[in-house]
Write a protein that holds these residues in place. Sequence first.
Motif, PDB file in Angstrom:
ATOM      1  N   LEU A 105      -6.840 -27.781  31.789  1.00  0.00           N
ATOM      2  CA  LEU A 105      -7.904 -27.723  31.457  1.00  0.00           C
ATOM      3  C   LEU A 105      -8.368 -28.356  33.089  1.00  0.00           C
ATOM      4  O   LEU A 105      -9.396 -28.543  33.666  1.00  0.00           O
ATOM      5  CB  LEU A 105      -8.893 -28.750  30.700  1.00  0.00           C
ATOM      6  CG  LEU A 105      -8.675 -27.988  29.095  1.00  0.00           C
ATOM      7  CD1 LEU A 105      -9.810 -28.846  28.574  1.00  0.00           C
ATOM      8  CD2 LEU A 105      -9.394 -26.534  29.688  1.00  0.00           C
ATOM      9  N   ALA A 106      -7.314 -29.076  34.077  1.00  0.00           N
ATOM     10  CA  ALA A 106      -7.550 -29.680  34.825  1.00  0.00           C
ATOM     11  C   ALA A 106      -7.355 -29.079  36.201  1.00  0.00           C
ATOM     12  O   ALA A 106      -8.446 -29.324  36.379  1.00  0.00           O
ATOM     13  CB  ALA A 106      -6.127 -30.352  35.689  1.00  0.00           C
ATOM     14  N   GLN A 107      -7.903 -27.369  35.918  1.00  0.00           N
ATOM     15  CA  GLN A 107      -7.545 -26.641  37.065  1.00  0.00           C
ATOM     16  C   GLN A 107      -8.801 -25.920  36.323  1.00  0.00           C
ATOM     17  O   GLN A 107      -9.114 -24.799  37.218  1.00  0.00           O
ATOM     18  CB  GLN A 107      -5.932 -25.514  36.474  1.00  0.00           C
ATOM     19  CG  GLN A 107      -5.290 -25.855  37.318  1.00  0.00           C
ATOM     20  CD  GLN A 107      -4.927 -26.496  37.817  1.00  0.00           C
ATOM     21  OE1 GLN A 107      -5.569 -26.302  39.143  1.00  0.00           O
ATOM     22  NE2 GLN A 107      -3.925 -27.665  38.012  1.00  0.00           N
ATOM     23  N   ALA A 108      -9.798 -26.394  35.437  1.00  0.00           N
ATOM     24  CA  ALA A 108     -10.632 -25.674  35.081  1.00  0.00           C
ATOM     25  C   ALA A 108     -12.142 -25.446  36.596  1.00  0.00           C
ATOM     26  O   ALA A 108     -12.159 -26.900  37.004  1.00  0.00           O
ATOM     27  CB  ALA A 108     -12.168 -26.096  33.781  1.00  0.00           C
ATOM     28  N   THR A 109     -12.907 -24.229  37.064  1.00  0.00           N
ATOM     29  CA  THR A 109     -13.945 -25.153  37.577  1.00  0.00           C
ATOM     30  C   THR A 109     -15.569 -24.532  36.829  1.00  0.00           C
ATOM     31  O   THR A 109     -15.459 -24.376  35.709  1.00  0.00           O
ATOM     32  CB  THR A 109     -13.344 -22.999  38.680  1.00  0.00           C
ATOM     33  OG1 THR A 109     -13.042 -22.055  38.007  1.00  0.00           O
ATOM     34  CG2 THR A 109     -11.671 -23.296  39.319  1.00  0.00           C
ATOM     35  N   ALA A 110     -15.993 -25.155  37.765  1.00  0.00           N
ATOM     36  CA  ALA A 110     -17.738 -24.491  37.107  1.00  0.00           C
ATOM     37  C   ALA A 110     -17.352 -23.148  36.632  1.00  0.00           C
ATOM     38  O   ALA A 110     -17.413 -21.491  37.006  1.00  0.00           O
ATOM     39  CB  ALA A 110     -18.584 -23.921  38.334  1.00  0.00           C
ATOM     40  N   GLU A 111     -18.394 -23.086  35.681  1.00  0.00           N
ATOM     41  CA  GLU A 111     -18.740 -22.487  34.404  1.00  0.00           C
ATOM     42  C   GLU A 111     -17.781 -21.626  34.201  1.00  0.00           C
ATOM     43  O   GLU A 111     -17.805 -20.141  32.954  1.00  0.00           O
ATOM     44  CB  GLU A 111     -19.695 -21.085  35.211  1.00  0.00           C
ATOM     45  CG  GLU A 111     -20.818 -22.084  35.530  1.00  0.00           C
ATOM     46  CD  GLU A 111     -21.552 -20.490  36.272  1.00  0.00           C
ATOM     47  OE1 GLU A 111     -21.449 -19.335  35.624  1.00  0.00           O
ATOM     48  OE2 GLU A 111     -22.929 -20.503  37.287  1.00  0.00           O
ATOM     49  N   ILE A 165     -17.175 -25.973  32.035  1.00  0.00           N
ATOM     50  CA  ILE A 165     -17.550 -26.754  33.270  1.00  0.00           C
ATOM     51  C   ILE A 165     -18.746 -26.973  33.608  1.00  0.00           C
ATOM     52  O   ILE A 165     -19.617 -25.940  33.169  1.00  0.00           O
ATOM     53  CB  ILE A 165     -16.226 -26.895  34.194  1.00  0.00           C
ATOM     54  CG1 ILE A 165     -15.125 -26.954  34.074  1.00  0.00           C
ATOM     55  CG2 ILE A 165     -16.662 -27.316  35.152  1.00  0.00           C
ATOM     56  CD1 ILE A 165     -14.831 -28.867  33.641  1.00  0.00           C
ATOM     57  N   ASP A 166     -19.443 -28.461  33.723  1.00  0.00           N
ATOM     58  CA  ASP A 166     -20.602 -28.314  34.182  1.00  0.00           C
ATOM     59  C   ASP A 166     -20.721 -27.836  35.442  1.00  0.00           C
ATOM     60  O   ASP A 166     -20.041 -28.791  36.729  1.00  0.00           O
ATOM     61  CB  ASP A 166     -21.491 -29.660  34.314  1.00  0.00           C
ATOM     62  CG  ASP A 166     -22.635 -29.646  34.544  1.00  0.00           C
ATOM     63  OD1 ASP A 166     -23.678 -29.648  33.444  1.00  0.00           O
ATOM     64  OD2 ASP A 166     -22.671 -30.276  35.449  1.00  0.00           O
ATOM     65  N   SER A 167     -21.729 -26.912  36.080  1.00  0.00           N
ATOM     66  CA  SER A 167     -21.493 -26.586  37.686  1.00  0.00           C
ATOM     67  C   SER A 167     -22.146 -27.963  38.408  1.00  0.00           C
ATOM     68  O   SER A 167     -21.736 -27.530  39.705  1.00  0.00           O
ATOM     69  CB  SER A 167     -22.470 -25.762  37.644  1.00  0.00           C
ATOM     70  OG  SER A 167     -23.664 -25.943  36.910  1.00  0.00           O
ATOM     71  N   LYS A 168     -22.997 -29.049  37.729  1.00  0.00           N
ATOM     72  CA  LYS A 168     -23.551 -29.665  38.995  1.00  0.00           C
ATOM     73  C   LYS A 168     -23.015 -31.141  38.898  1.00  0.00           C
ATOM     74  O   LYS A 168     -22.991 -31.769  40.103  1.00  0.00           O
ATOM     75  CB  LYS A 168     -24.843 -30.017  38.466  1.00  0.00           C
ATOM     76  CG  LYS A 168     -25.842 -30.691  39.227  1.00  0.00           C
ATOM     77  CD  LYS A 168     -26.804 -30.790  38.530  1.00  0.00           C
ATOM     78  CE  LYS A 168     -28.489 -29.519  39.337  1.00  0.00           C
ATOM     79  NZ  LYS A 168     -29.214 -30.216  38.603  1.00  0.00           N
ATOM     80  N   ASP A 169     -22.259 -31.115  37.793  1.00  0.00           N
ATOM     81  CA  ASP A 169     -22.008 -32.439  38.316  1.00  0.00           C
ATOM     82  C   ASP A 169     -20.210 -32.821  37.867  1.00  0.00           C
ATOM     83  O   ASP A 169     -20.205 -34.166  38.125  1.00  0.00           O
ATOM     84  CB  ASP A 169     -22.427 -33.896  36.624  1.00  0.00           C
ATOM     85  CG  ASP A 169     -23.646 -34.130  36.828  1.00  0.00           C
ATOM     86  OD1 ASP A 169     -24.577 -33.662  37.754  1.00  0.00           O
ATOM     87  OD2 ASP A 169     -24.471 -33.738  35.716  1.00  0.00           O
ATOM     88  N   SER A 170     -19.510 -31.650  37.597  1.00  0.00           N
ATOM     89  CA  SER A 170     -18.786 -31.902  37.728  1.00  0.00           C
ATOM     90  C   SER A 170     -17.744 -31.941  38.308  1.00  0.00           C
ATOM     91  O   SER A 170     -17.877 -31.638  40.031  1.00  0.00           O
ATOM     92  CB  SER A 170     -17.696 -31.045  36.274  1.00  0.00           C
ATOM     93  OG  SER A 170     -16.907 -31.235  36.156  1.00  0.00           O
ATOM     94  N   ARG A 171     -16.938 -32.880  38.731  1.00  0.00           N
ATOM     95  CA  ARG A 171     -15.365 -32.897  39.541  1.00  0.00           C
ATOM     96  C   ARG A 171     -13.815 -33.257  39.399  1.00  0.00           C
ATOM     97  O   ARG A 171     -13.604 -33.178  38.111  1.00  0.00           O
ATOM     98  CB  ARG A 171     -15.698 -34.223  40.450  1.00  0.00           C
ATOM     99  CG  ARG A 171     -17.023 -35.250  40.802  1.00  0.00           C
ATOM    100  CD  ARG A 171     -17.374 -33.906  41.634  1.00  0.00           C
ATOM    101  NE  ARG A 171     -18.864 -33.995  42.667  1.00  0.00           N
ATOM    102  CZ  ARG A 171     -20.104 -33.559  42.314  1.00  0.00           C
ATOM    103  NH1 ARG A 171     -20.340 -32.753  40.968  1.00  0.00           N
ATOM    104  NH2 ARG A 171     -20.857 -33.705  42.595  1.00  0.00           N
ATOM    105  N   PRO A 172     -13.445 -32.363  40.228  1.00  0.00           N
ATOM    106  CA  PRO A 172     -11.895 -32.114  39.680  1.00  0.00           C
ATOM    107  C   PRO A 172     -10.711 -33.111  38.947  1.00  0.00           C
ATOM    108  O   PRO A 172     -10.576 -33.626  38.869  1.00  0.00           O
ATOM    109  CB  PRO A 172     -11.089 -31.438  41.038  1.00  0.00           C
ATOM    110  CG  PRO A 172     -12.055 -31.002  41.918  1.00  0.00           C
ATOM    111  CD  PRO A 172     -13.474 -31.545  41.276  1.00  0.00           C
ATOM    112  N   GLU A 173     -11.198 -34.760  40.093  1.00  0.00           N
ATOM    113  CA  GLU A 173     -11.100 -35.560  39.657  1.00  0.00           C
ATOM    114  C   GLU A 173     -11.660 -36.741  38.722  1.00  0.00           C
ATOM    115  O   GLU A 173     -11.568 -37.474  37.868  1.00  0.00           O
ATOM    116  CB  GLU A 173     -10.977 -36.993  40.488  1.00  0.00           C
ATOM    117  CG  GLU A 173     -12.851 -37.532  41.217  1.00  0.00           C
ATOM    118  CD  GLU A 173     -13.471 -36.234  42.087  1.00  0.00           C
ATOM    119  OE1 GLU A 173     -14.709 -36.771  42.136  1.00  0.00           O
ATOM    120  OE2 GLU A 173     -12.831 -35.344  42.016  1.00  0.00           O
ATOM    121  N   ALA A 174     -12.774 -36.174  37.892  1.00  0.00           N
ATOM    122  CA  ALA A 174     -13.626 -36.099  37.006  1.00  0.00           C
ATOM    123  C   ALA A 174     -14.372 -35.541  36.120  1.00  0.00           C
ATOM    124  O   ALA A 174     -15.607 -34.957  36.386  1.00  0.00           O
ATOM    125  CB  ALA A 174     -14.900 -37.803  37.808  1.00  0.00           C
TER     126      ALA A 174
END
Length: 555
Positions: free
Chosen positions: A512-518, A531-540
Motif C-alpha cells: 500500500l506504500a505505492q497507492a495513489t489518490a483514489e 487513499i484520501d485525495s486531499k490529505d494523503s501524502r506518500p510519507e503519511a
Amino acid sequence: MNKPDTTPPANFLRQIVKADVESGKHDKIVTRFPPEPNGYLHIGHAKSICLNFGLAQEFGGECNLRFDDTNPAKEEQEYIDAIKADVEWLGFQWAGEIHYASDYFDQLHAWAIELIKAGKAYVDDLSPEQAREYRGTLTEPGKNSPFRDRSVEENLDLFARMTAGEFPDGARALRAKIDMAAPNMNLRDPILYRIRHAHHHQTGDKWCVYPSYDFTHGQSDAIEGVTHSICTLEFEDHRPLYEWFINNLPVPATPRQYEFARLNLNYTVTSKRKLKQLVDEGHVDGWDDPRMSTLSAFRRRGYTAASIRNFCERIGVTRSDGVVDMGVLEFSIREDLDANAPRAMCVLRPLKVTITNYPEGQTEQLELPRHPKEDIGVRVLPFSRELYIDRDDFMIDPPKGYKRLEPGGEVRLRGSYVIRADEAITDADGNIFELKCSYDPDTLGKNPEGRKVKGVIHWVPADESVECEVRLYDRLFRAPNPDKGEEGGTFLDNINPESLVVLKGCRAEPSLAQATAEDRFQFEREGYFCIDSKDSRPEAPVFNRTVTLRDSWGG
C-alpha cells in the motif's frame, strides 16, 4: 438487509424518446443538463445526469451542459469547475462547447422588449412584499397590479432605464401580463426581469437586470434545439408557463418539457442551502467532506462512477415520489468494489506479536493474491519474527463462540502460518502491549490432518509495514429523515456524532506504500477503503473507509 432486486425498473422517458425516434418526430435527440452554479452537485443530480446523458447516448443524440447562471449573487467559478469535473468523472461528455444561459442574455432581453411591444409585459413598481400580497393564494385569485395598464411607450422607457442601471435593486420588475386569476399561480403575471446591480462571472458588469429562471429556461432550450427538456416533478406546475413563453415568442424551436420524480435518499440532505450551511458553519470539512451527499464527496470517499451509474439505473425513473434507502446505494458500491477492488491488509488498532520460535534475522517473502476471483496479480508480504495483529483479535477471557486468538489458542494468519498465543505482556496498568506467540512451520498455506484452527485473522509485518491514518466514515445523519429535528430544532440536531472516527498509528501492508489518490482496496475483514485525495501524502498515507463489508444499519 435483503439483497436489492437488480432488474432495471421501467423508464417511461426512455419509452417516450424511443417512440419519438421511431416516428421520425425529431432529426436528432437533444437533451441538456442545466445546473445552477450555486453549489456542488449531489447524488440527486447524478440521477439527472445519467438520465439526460444516457438517453442522448442510447439514441445517438447529444446532451448539452448548460449553466443556468441567472443569479450572479450566488454563483461562483469554483462551482462551475466542480460541476464540470463531476460530469466527466461520472463518465459523460457534453456536446460541443459548454453553454451558459448568460450566452443568451442579449436575445432574452430583445425578446422581453418584444413582449412589451405586444402588450404582454409591463414594468411593475410593487415591492416584493406587495407583489406577494397581490398574487393571491391557492384558493383565492390574485388582483391586478395598479401598474399593469401602463402604456407600451412607458413600459419601454422604464425597462430601458432599468437596464441602464437608473433604479436600485428591487425598485421595479418586468412582469409578463398573463392572468392574475389563473388557477396555476405560476401564470399570475410572473417576473421576467429583476434589477440586480451585481457582477456576473461571465458577463462582468454589462447587466443591471437579470432574467428569471422561468423566463430563461425554456428559451435557452429552444435556442439550443433541445427536443426533450427533462425536469424533476417540482417543475410540473411551471410547464404551462414554459409553454406560454414558447408560444408567445419567435423561438427557433419548440422543446417539450417532461417531468420525473427526483431522487430522495434517506439519511441524507440534498438541499443546496442545507449543504452550504453544513460547510459554512463548519459541521463538515468542505463540500467534498466524505460524509456529504455531493458527488465530490462520494468520489473522495471512494465511491466509483460505475457504482453510481448502476445505482441510478437500479432505482429507475418514475413519476411517483418516494424515498430510496441508503442501503441500495451502499449495495451498489459494495457490488462494484467486491468485483474490482484489490485485497490488502491493514491493522487499525495494532498489537505487537513476537514469534518466539521464528529465527531471528530471517524473512520470508509470502505471495498473496490481489483478488480472490480475478487474476490481477499478487502482492508480497514479508514474514518475520515481529508483526502486528489487531488488538480486537486477542482476548484473555473471550465470550463463547469467539474465533480469534486467546491464551493457548491457535489461529491462522491470513496467507501464512498457524500461530499459538503463549503469553500476554502487560504494562503497569494491566494493558496488553505485546503477545508472545509460537508458529508451526508445517502450516504454511495448509492445515495438517486432524488439525482444527478456530479462525483466520489479518496481520502485517512490523518493520516493513506502512504507518498510516485511517478515517472511519459513517452516515452523516443518524435519522432516516434528517429534516425532522428534535422539537423546535433543525436537521443539524440529527448529525451523527460517530460519523467520523480517526485512527492514527495504523499499520498497512507494504504494497500500500505505492497507492495513489483514489486507489481503492478491500481491507480484509475491515471494509472498503481508498487513499484520501486531499490529505494523503506518500510519507503519511491517509485511507478513507468507503463502506463497510456488510450493511450495519439494516433491520
